[in-house]
Design an enzyme around this catalytic site. Structure first.
Site, PDB file in Angstrom:
ATOM      1  N   TYR A  47      33.599  34.033  33.255  1.00  0.00           N
ATOM      2  CA  TYR A  47      34.007  35.310  33.833  1.00  0.00           C
ATOM      3  C   TYR A  47      33.738  36.450  32.847  1.00  0.00           C
ATOM      4  CZ  TYR A  47      36.984  38.983  35.752  1.00  0.00           C
ATOM      5  OH  TYR A  47      37.448  40.177  36.239  1.00  0.00           O
TER       6      TYR A  47
ATOM      7  N   THR B 286      46.513  42.552  43.080  1.00  0.00           N
ATOM      8  CA  THR B 286      45.724  42.119  44.221  1.00  0.00           C
ATOM      9  C   THR B 286      45.910  40.615  44.377  1.00  0.00           C
ATOM     10  OG1 THR B 286      43.777  41.654  42.860  1.00  0.00           O
ATOM     11  CG2 THR B 286      44.000  43.901  43.722  1.00  0.00           C
TER      12      THR B 286
ATOM     13  N   ARG C 187      35.714  36.996  57.987  1.00  0.00           N
ATOM     14  CA  ARG C 187      36.345  37.966  57.087  1.00  0.00           C
ATOM     15  C   ARG C 187      36.206  39.384  57.653  1.00  0.00           C
ATOM     16  NH1 ARG C 187      39.852  37.051  53.243  1.00  0.00           N
ATOM     17  NH2 ARG C 187      38.898  38.454  51.720  1.00  0.00           N
TER      18      ARG C 187
ATOM     19  N   LYS D 298      31.159  39.718  33.357  1.00  0.00           N
ATOM     20  CA  LYS D 298      31.597  41.104  33.330  1.00  0.00           C
ATOM     21  C   LYS D 298      30.902  41.902  32.229  1.00  0.00           C
ATOM     22  CE  LYS D 298      33.983  41.008  36.959  1.00  0.00           C
ATOM     23  NZ  LYS D 298      33.526  41.786  38.136  1.00  0.00           N
TER      24      LYS D 298
ATOM     25  N   ASN E 113      31.844  46.000  43.733  1.00  0.00           N
ATOM     26  CA  ASN E 113      33.229  45.598  43.542  1.00  0.00           C
ATOM     27  C   ASN E 113      33.439  44.092  43.635  1.00  0.00           C
ATOM     28  OD1 ASN E 113      36.379  46.025  43.965  1.00  0.00           O
ATOM     29  ND2 ASN E 113      35.641  44.835  45.714  1.00  0.00           N
TER      30      ASN E 113
END
Length: 256
Positions: free
Chosen positions: A152, A185, A37, A156, A81
């Site tokens: 999720y 994205t 990556r 968060k 992030n």
């Protein structure tokens, strides 16, 4: 000029934030999940102050990332992030934790505890965090049927609570959480309503701006405006219980 670490900066909002900060003359430390990556951002890396490599799913690799960052030097700001949105099954990190929990909650907690304390901390959350209350009963999804959307949302909420807890614990650090919106994205998809520049703007502003409006702590932001987060995230008792549980799961204590 500030030096800023951005986790998950090979793609999406992380890469956009890195590009924005570099273009503004700041120093950026990039993070990639793997060497492969990292190779995809060679052009960006050539302008960066450094690049650290490690998979946030793994506690061992997360600790290595912290060591790599500390070897570069003290960061002025860290933008947490990196994250994953949906996994079909609970999965299992190398340490046996649910994948979403490992990447979205445990990793930013560990990096916060292990990286030399910066002047500013920014945690990327989501408006969906408001559907994540009540997670402490089964933080690691060992008892409940797997629900990726719920997992999720919980993760968060965790990072909002962590940001607020640090605002109390480390008053000399500006610690905030950001909802970047549903951005176009790879994760958000091409039909998302928020362009990527708008999506990255608030976190980069909080990381480096000397605008008095940005020199604040313990707040939740969306597109440069303060918003009210879920009540559980603002509850000091929940924050303390969450941090204690994260310390148990990781074996890493958050410094006082």
């Amino acid at each position: 000029m500030a030096t800023v670490l951005i986790t998950g900066s090979t793609d999406g909002l992380g890469r956009a934030a890195a590009q924005s900060l570099l273009d503004a003359g700041h120093q950026v430390v990039l993070h990639a999940r793997s060497a492969d990556r990292a190779a995809t951002i060679a052009g960006l890396a050539s302008r960066a102050a450094g690049i650290v490599v490690g998979d946030l799913r793994s506690a061992v690799e997360t600790m290595s990332i912290a060591d790599q960052v500390n070897a570069i030097g003290r960061m002025d700001a860290v933008i947490h992030n990196a994250g994953v949105y949906s996994e079909r099954s609970r999965g299992s990190s190398p340490e046996g934790h649910a994948g979403i929990l490992a990447i979205n909650t445990l990793a930013p907690y560990m990096l916060t505890a292990l990286i030399e304390r910066p002047g500013r901390l920014v945690y990327l959350s989501s408006g969906l965090h408001r559907g994540g209350e009540g997670s402490l009963r089964d933080l690691d999804w060992t008892k409940r049927p797997w629900d990726p959307a719920r997992a999720y949302a919980e993760s968060k909420l965790h990072v909002v609570a962590l940001a607020f807890a640090l605002a109390r614990r480390w008053p000399q650090v500006f610690s905030n959480a950001v909802d970047p919106g549903w951005a176009r994205t790879k994760m958000g998809g091409s039909s998302a309503p928020v362009d990527i520049d708008t999506g990255q703007r608030t976190q980069t502003w909080l990381a480096v701006s000397h605008d008095p409006a940005a020199l604040v702590t313990g707040l939740y932001w969306h597109h440069l405006r303060r918003e009210q987060p879920a009540s559980e995230a603002t509850d000091p008792e929940f924050q303390n219980r969450l941090i204690a549980r994260l310390g148990e799961l990781t074996g890493v204590a958050l410094p006082a």
